[in-house]
Write an enzyme that holds these catalytic residues in place. Structure first.
Site, PDB file in Angstrom:
ATOM      1  N   ARG A  28      -9.546  -4.194 -18.372  1.00  0.00           N
ATOM      2  CA  ARG A  28      -9.409  -3.786 -16.970  1.00  0.00           C
ATOM      3  C   ARG A  28     -10.718  -3.277 -16.376  1.00  0.00           C
ATOM      4  O   ARG A  28     -10.931  -3.369 -15.160  1.00  0.00           O
ATOM      5  CB  ARG A  28      -8.324  -2.708 -16.843  1.00  0.00           C
ATOM      6  CG  ARG A  28      -7.922  -2.387 -15.396  1.00  0.00           C
ATOM      7  CD  ARG A  28      -6.779  -1.396 -15.361  1.00  0.00           C
ATOM      8  NE  ARG A  28      -6.287  -1.159 -14.013  1.00  0.00           N
ATOM      9  CZ  ARG A  28      -6.289   0.023 -13.407  1.00  0.00           C
ATOM     10  NH1 ARG A  28      -6.774   1.094 -14.030  1.00  0.00           N
ATOM     11  NH2 ARG A  28      -5.810   0.156 -12.185  1.00  0.00           N
TER      12      ARG A  28
ATOM     13  N   ILE B  45      -6.829  -2.018  -6.795  1.00  0.00           N
ATOM     14  CA  ILE B  45      -6.351  -2.600  -8.046  1.00  0.00           C
ATOM     15  C   ILE B  45      -5.127  -1.791  -8.421  1.00  0.00           C
ATOM     16  O   ILE B  45      -5.142  -0.560  -8.429  1.00  0.00           O
ATOM     17  CB  ILE B  45      -7.435  -2.556  -9.144  1.00  0.00           C
ATOM     18  CG1 ILE B  45      -6.900  -3.189 -10.443  1.00  0.00           C
ATOM     19  CG2 ILE B  45      -7.962  -1.158  -9.390  1.00  0.00           C
ATOM     20  CD1 ILE B  45      -7.957  -3.355 -11.523  1.00  0.00           C
ATOM     21  N   SER B  46      -4.020  -2.473  -8.683  1.00  0.00           N
ATOM     22  CA  SER B  46      -2.748  -1.795  -8.894  1.00  0.00           C
ATOM     23  C   SER B  46      -2.764  -0.931 -10.149  1.00  0.00           C
ATOM     24  O   SER B  46      -3.511  -1.169 -11.106  1.00  0.00           O
ATOM     25  CB  SER B  46      -1.607  -2.817  -9.001  1.00  0.00           C
ATOM     26  OG  SER B  46      -1.408  -3.483  -7.782  1.00  0.00           O
ATOM     27  N   GLN B  47      -1.906   0.068 -10.143  1.00  0.00           N
ATOM     28  CA  GLN B  47      -1.674   0.904 -11.320  1.00  0.00           C
ATOM     29  C   GLN B  47      -1.203   0.012 -12.472  1.00  0.00           C
ATOM     30  O   GLN B  47      -0.340  -0.846 -12.285  1.00  0.00           O
ATOM     31  CB  GLN B  47      -0.609   1.939 -10.985  1.00  0.00           C
ATOM     32  CG  GLN B  47      -0.226   2.856 -12.126  1.00  0.00           C
ATOM     33  CD  GLN B  47       0.940   3.762 -11.746  1.00  0.00           C
ATOM     34  OE1 GLN B  47       1.523   3.619 -10.657  1.00  0.00           O
ATOM     35  NE2 GLN B  47       1.293   4.671 -12.626  1.00  0.00           N
TER      36      GLN B  47
END
Length: 217
Positions: free
Chosen positions: A40, A66-68
């Site tokens: 990530r 950027i999503s969790q």
């Protein structure tokens, strides 16, 4: 062979992140394994890479995030994707969600409406790691008719409804997952199954997403 910076410390942080997501209720081992393999930190904006394995969303520019990781894992688990299936993603963002799906063996067709994010994706060092992940510039509300049909459709922004256009591009027996925006503070995750008699709807937990927009910019 492709090389990218992935230190023992970062690998340990990913293992810790996977354990945290598992404690929060994600039980799909294939999803957890993919989260544990996708680096990530390569998808983060400058200045945030040290926080890559914190289970939170972070800015990536252009008003997007950027999503969790937990949210990524939750949506991915709902998709029930199998290796070789074709997945249409609406909203590429950083590319992280697409990479997780690619790591699970899916062929991913991801549409991004913001030109700056789309062009940024073209130069990312992780691209060769996921040869079956493809990015397109356009309005995701229109789907991707030139690549249809799809086994799965995933919307990664808060949608006030679901498009008949997207359902038409979904194969019978396939599903569409989206965060449904009914005007409240949070959106409820829905899964729509395309069945012979129509669409079967399932409702799940509540999340917070940036809104789905129409057109391109």
């Amino acid at each position: 062979m492709y090389y990218f910076p992935d230190s023992p410390r970062q690998q340990k942080q990913r293992r810790t992140l996977v354990a945290e997501i598992r404690r929060k209720g994600i039980a799909d081992e294939r999803v957890l394994e993919a989260i544990g393999r996708v680096p990530r930190h390569l998808f983060m904006s400058a200045g945030y890479s040290e926080d890559a394995y914190v289970d939170s969303a972070f800015p990536i520019g252009e008003g997007q995030t950027i999503s969790q990781p937990y949210t990524v894992a939750y949506q991915t688990a709902l998709l029930q994707v199998e290796p070789g299936q074709r997945v249409l993603e609406i909203g590429s963002g950083s590319g992280y969600q697409a990479a997780v799906l690619g790591a699970m063996g899916a062929a991913v067709y991801s549409v991004e409406r913001i030109a700056a994010l789309y062009h940024r994706l073209a130069t990312q060092p992780w691209r060769p790691l996921y040869p079956d992940v493809h990015f397109y510039y356009g309005d995701g509300n229109e789907g991707l008719p030139q690549e249809a049909p799809f086994d799965r459709v995933l919307i990664t922004a808060a949608a006030p409804d679901w498009s008949d256009v997207l359902l038409e591009q979904l194969l019978p027996g396939g599903c569409l997952v989206l965060p449904f925006d009914n005007g409240g503070a949070h959106q409820q995750m829905l899964r729509l199954w395309k069945e012979e008699g129509g669409v079967r709807r399932e409702a799940f937990g509540f999340f917070s997403f940036v809104p789905l927009r129409r057109g391109v910019e």
